[in-house]
Design an enzyme around this catalytic site. Structure first.
Site, PDB file in Angstrom:
ATOM      1  N   CYS A  81       0.816  -1.222   0.000  1.00  0.00           N
ATOM      2  CA  CYS A  81       0.000   0.000   0.000  1.00  0.00           C
ATOM      3  C   CYS A  81       0.852   1.276   0.000  1.00  0.00           C
ATOM      4  O   CYS A  81       0.547   2.230  -0.722  1.00  0.00           O
ATOM      5  CB  CYS A  81      -1.013   0.006   1.140  1.00  0.00           C
ATOM      6  N   ASP A 286      -7.412   5.620  -1.830  1.00  0.00           N
ATOM      7  CA  ASP A 286      -7.105   4.425  -1.047  1.00  0.00           C
ATOM      8  C   ASP A 286      -6.597   3.313  -1.961  1.00  0.00           C
ATOM      9  O   ASP A 286      -7.291   2.922  -2.896  1.00  0.00           O
ATOM     10  CB  ASP A 286      -8.378   3.971  -0.321  1.00  0.00           C
ATOM     11  N   HIS A 288      -6.178   0.209  -1.130  1.00  0.00           N
ATOM     12  CA  HIS A 288      -6.520  -1.103  -0.580  1.00  0.00           C
ATOM     13  C   HIS A 288      -7.683  -1.778  -1.313  1.00  0.00           C
ATOM     14  O   HIS A 288      -8.687  -2.151  -0.719  1.00  0.00           O
ATOM     15  CB  HIS A 288      -6.841  -0.974   0.914  1.00  0.00           C
TER      16      HIS A 288
END
Length: 401
Positions: A81, A286, A288
């Site tokens: 990430c 993001d 993820h």
């Protein structure tokens, strides 16, 4: 699981095709929305806000890409990430460099070759300048094994090394350590007499076919730039276990500067790319979400829709931010850098805002003086960088009141 500012949860391993959900839109607020130096009103410019966000390159976990190092991981789910956030902040620098801050991505609209050239520099294969493969393997020199989680400082150091190979962009990358930006060092770096084979010396036409570099016959390789475009990354730790609220106003002002590239950071072991704020909330992309790796088609076309977040971005309270971050800025010209310096100096006059870092003309005498400003991509330079930079992300000077 990660929580966006939505009324639901979604697992980190959902594929792009399954992301069909109801989301919470931007709040109806009189507070301005700031996105990478641009100010918007939710009431009158909502479409412009979403278009700006969608136009940022969005890099997420991927699966089924070629094995890193030939025998390593074929997915970065669970560990990549911060590497993806590093890609996003650096991709924004390349977008500003080659396309400009006003450039917008519109689904279905034909894009210029320079756009695909930027995107190709990040796709998941070993010979792309800033691919997950390159970042992971270069990180071994920073003491990180392949598949190990990075912090903001490590990814910044790795991107600096990789940028030396990117002659098309011809960037000057400076990482300001010890919470101090030394103007003299940056000017020396950006004014170095290195021939530029990049876009500043040879602006490409839309008809030029580019792939990780300028066309062969540009006819301008001998010209020397007056200023190499600057990517400035500043790793900081703004507290012990949580962000010191005295830095919040200063952090907000960073997103208001036209030179802003955003911030990489997040929550413990969960990295995000922060691109702006509204009120007391940070706006972020993001990484993820696990998507399949993208391969160019037989015609060489690269499907690009999955590299753009096409729903409102996530938001979180600024108070939840992990104190370990890296702030990024892009200065395309010397005048741009001088303007940035003036803005930073004015920040010291903002009531209730504590400076996150110091801006000085010359290097303080107590600093070490490594000559790492004009590196070429060979093993000796990597060895020199190893000696001069501590890659452990916990080793920051703690800023305090």
């Amino acid at each position: 699981m990660d929580v966006c500012d939505f009324s639901f949860f979604f697992p980190a391993t959902l594929t792009y095709d399954t992301l069909r959900f109801e989301y919470e839109d931007f709040p109806e607020t009189k507070e301005p929305v700031w996105i990478l130096g641009r100010k918007y009103s939710v009431f009158t410019e909502k479409e412009e806000i979403l278009l700006d966000v969608t136009s940022r390159l969005w890099f997420t976990y991927r699966k089924n890409f070629p094995a890193i190092g030939g025998t390593g991981p074929t997915s970065d789910t669970g560990w990549g990430c911060m590497l993806r956030c590093g890609q996003m902040i650096f991709a924004q620098a390349l977008v500003c460099r080659h396309l400009g801050r006003d450039w917008r991505w519109i689904k279905g609209k034909k894009q210029m070759d320079n756009y695909f050239n930027v995107l190709n520099a990040f796709i998941d294969k070993k010979d792309s300048y800033y691919s997950i493969h390159q970042i992971a393997q270069m990180g071994v020199g920073e003491g990180k094994s392949i598949g190990q989680w990075y912090g903001p400082n490590t990814v910044a150091q790795v991107l600096k090394k990789l940028a030396t190979f990117d002659t098309w962009s011809s960037l000057a990358v400076h990482i300001a350590m010890d919470n101090t930006v030394v103007m003299e060092e940056i000017r020396r770096l950006c004014q170095s007499n290195v021939p530029c084979a990049g876009a500043a010396a040879c602006p490409a036409l839309e008809s030029d076919v580019l792939y990780n570099g300028c066309p062969e016959d540009v006819g301008l390789r001998g010209r020397l730039p007056l200023w190499k475009p600057l990517v400035l990354l500043i790793p900081l730790r703004l507290g012990l276990t949580e962000i010191n609220e005295a830095y919040i106003e200063t952090l907000k002002h960073c997103f208001m500067m036209p030179q802003s590239l955003g911030v990489i950071g997040g929550k413990p072991n969960s990295a995000h790319y922060f691109i702006g704020y509204v009120g007391e909330e940070l706006i972020y992309l993001d990484p993820h979400t696990t998507q399949p790796a993208v391969e160019p088609s037989d015609s060489g076309c690269l499907p690009d829709e999955s590299f753009h977040c096409q729903h409102p971005p996530c938001r979180m309270s600024i108070a939840e931010l992990d104190p370990s971050i890296a702030v990024g800025f892009f200065c395309s010209t010397e005048a741009d850098f001088n303007d940035w310096c003036q803005q930073i100096k004015k920040l010291s006059l903002v009531r209730g805002a504590l400076p996150m870092f110091e801006l000085v003309e010359r290097q303080p005498s107590h600093f070490s003086n490594p000559d790492v400003l004009n590196l070429t991509p060979d093993s000796s330079d990597a060895d020199r960088l190893e000696r001069f930079f501590d890659s452990e992300d916990e080793d920051f000077e703690i800023l305090s009141l």
